[in-house]
Design a protein around this motif. Structure first.
Motif, short mmCIF file in Angstrom:
data_model
loop_
_atom_site.label_atom_id
_atom_site.label_comp_id
_atom_site.label_asym_id
_atom_site.label_seq_id
_atom_site.Cartn_x
_atom_site.Cartn_y
_atom_site.Cartn_z
N TYR A 252 -6.48 8.33 -8.38
CA TYR A 252 -5.45 9.54 -8.57
C TYR A 252 -6.57 10.62 -8.23
O TYR A 252 -7.78 10.53 -8.58
N GLN B 217 -2.83 -1.68 -19.07
CA GLN B 217 -3.59 -0.82 -18.29
C GLN B 217 -4.77 -0.48 -18.72
O GLN B 217 -5.00 -0.13 -19.96
N VAL C 251 -4.69 1.93 -8.94
CA VAL C 251 -4.35 3.11 -8.48
C VAL C 251 -5.61 4.29 -8.56
O VAL C 251 -6.27 4.21 -9.63
N ALA D 257 -1.94 10.10 -5.45
CA ALA D 257 -2.37 8.67 -5.80
C ALA D 257 -2.17 7.99 -4.66
O ALA D 257 -1.12 7.99 -3.89
N TYR D 258 -3.37 7.10 -4.60
CA TYR D 258 -3.26 5.93 -3.60
C TYR D 258 -3.28 4.69 -4.34
O TYR D 258 -3.92 4.53 -5.32
N LEU D 259 -2.18 3.81 -3.92
CA LEU D 259 -2.02 2.70 -4.77
C LEU D 259 -2.20 1.29 -3.77
O LEU D 259 -1.53 1.38 -2.66
N GLU D 260 -2.77 0.35 -4.36
CA GLU D 260 -2.72 -0.85 -3.79
C GLU D 260 -1.91 -1.77 -4.65
O GLU D 260 -2.38 -2.08 -5.88
N ILE D 261 -0.87 -2.59 -4.46
CA ILE D 261 -0.07 -3.22 -5.31
C ILE D 261 -0.22 -4.93 -4.88
O ILE D 261 0.30 -5.27 -3.88
N VAL E 41 -1.94 -3.73 -10.11
CA VAL E 41 -1.96 -2.47 -9.37
C VAL E 41 -3.03 -2.01 -9.73
O VAL E 41 -3.87 -2.09 -10.49
N GLU F 81 0.90 -1.14 0.15
CA GLU F 81 -0.10 -0.04 0.01
C GLU F 81 0.83 1.26 -0.05
O GLU F 81 1.80 1.50 0.98
N SER G 265 1.66 8.19 -3.42
CA SER G 265 2.45 8.92 -4.23
C SER G 265 2.06 10.28 -3.96
O SER G 265 1.07 11.02 -4.19
#
Length: 248
Positions: free
Chosen positions: A230, A185, A228, A142-146, A226, A131, A134
């Motif tokens: 934004y 993507q 994301v 941006a909030y990312l969950e990978i 991923v 988690e 960015s």
């Protein structure tokens, strides 16, 4: 079409063939797909293989599955149009490296059916989840969950993700000594949701730019999924096109 054992897993071969049939117009929106039993016979595979291929198509929004009824071609969104673009993976990752990620958490027992479908895992499979937030110029953008499959996640350590200017997938390549050959993507509108909203300074129902991305090895294996979200006021996506076919 009888599938053959080879470098690509059978379920991935089946997914590709079904996707081609869907895009080719063999089925219309709302049409029922053949039963799982019929597809087992048609492709010469097990029911588990059929279900994994269907799960992947469902994750891509191409089909819907109705419990106890079957699988159906998804209805096209009114007013929506899907446009496929191709470009250089290296150029894309060069831009991604400009963001400044802050790691929030790294766990090795996470579950997410959508990520599992991308990674060709069972719906309830345990995955590694990273988690991140960015930032650009200090602002949360941006909030990312990978998500990583377990065999990949077990090899990752927190220090792998602290190199400034290096996209996460490049850190994974370095740790595993592999090379990603392609990425896919999808960009669409979405809602922030409770968790992302808290980190981005938004309300849960606020609109965001939602990006779903997958990275693949040459073998066809997905090693990273991923998601994301934004911030709509702090991020824009710009593509330059040249008439002579050169990248801008």
């Amino acid at each position: 079409m009888q599938l053959q054992a080879g470098p690509l897993p059978l379920y991935h071969q089946m997914e590709q063939d079904l996707r081609s049939r869907l895009h080719g117009g063999e089925f219309e929106p709302g049409d029922a797909l053949p039963s799982e039993e019929r597809m087992c016979d048609e492709y010469g595979v097990s029911r588990i293989t059929v279900r994994r291929a269907l799960d992947a198509l469902m994750a891509q929004g191409l089909i819907v599955r109705r419990r106890g009824v079957g699988s159906f071609v998804a209805e096209r969104k009114v007013g929506a149009r899907s446009i496929a673009l191709k470009g250089s993976l290296d150029e894309f990752l060069a831009g991604a490296g400009a963001m400044q990620p802050d790691r929030l958490s790294l766990e090795h027992d996470a579950r997410n059916p959508e990520a599992a479908a991308i990674l060709k895992l069972a719906d309830d499979a345990a995955m590694t989840r990273l988690e991140l937030i960015s930032r650009v110029d200090g602002e949360p953008t941006a909030y990312l969950e990978i998500y990583f499959p377990p065999e990949v996640g077990r090899q990752l350590e927190p220090q792998d993700f602290i190199t400034v200017g290096m996209p996460i997938i490049r850190a994974v390549e370095r740790r595993l000594n592999v090379r990603v050959s392609r990425a896919q993507q999808k960009i669409e509108s979405g809602m922030a949701g409770e968790v992302a909203a808290a980190h981005l300074g938004l309300k849960p129902a606020d609109p965001v730019l939602l990006v779903t991305r997958a990275y693949y090895l040459a073998s066809g294996q997905a090693i990273e999924a991923v998601f994301v979200r934004y911030h709509p006021g702090r991020y824009s996506y710009v593509i330059e096109f040249n008439a002579d076919g050169r990248n801008g």
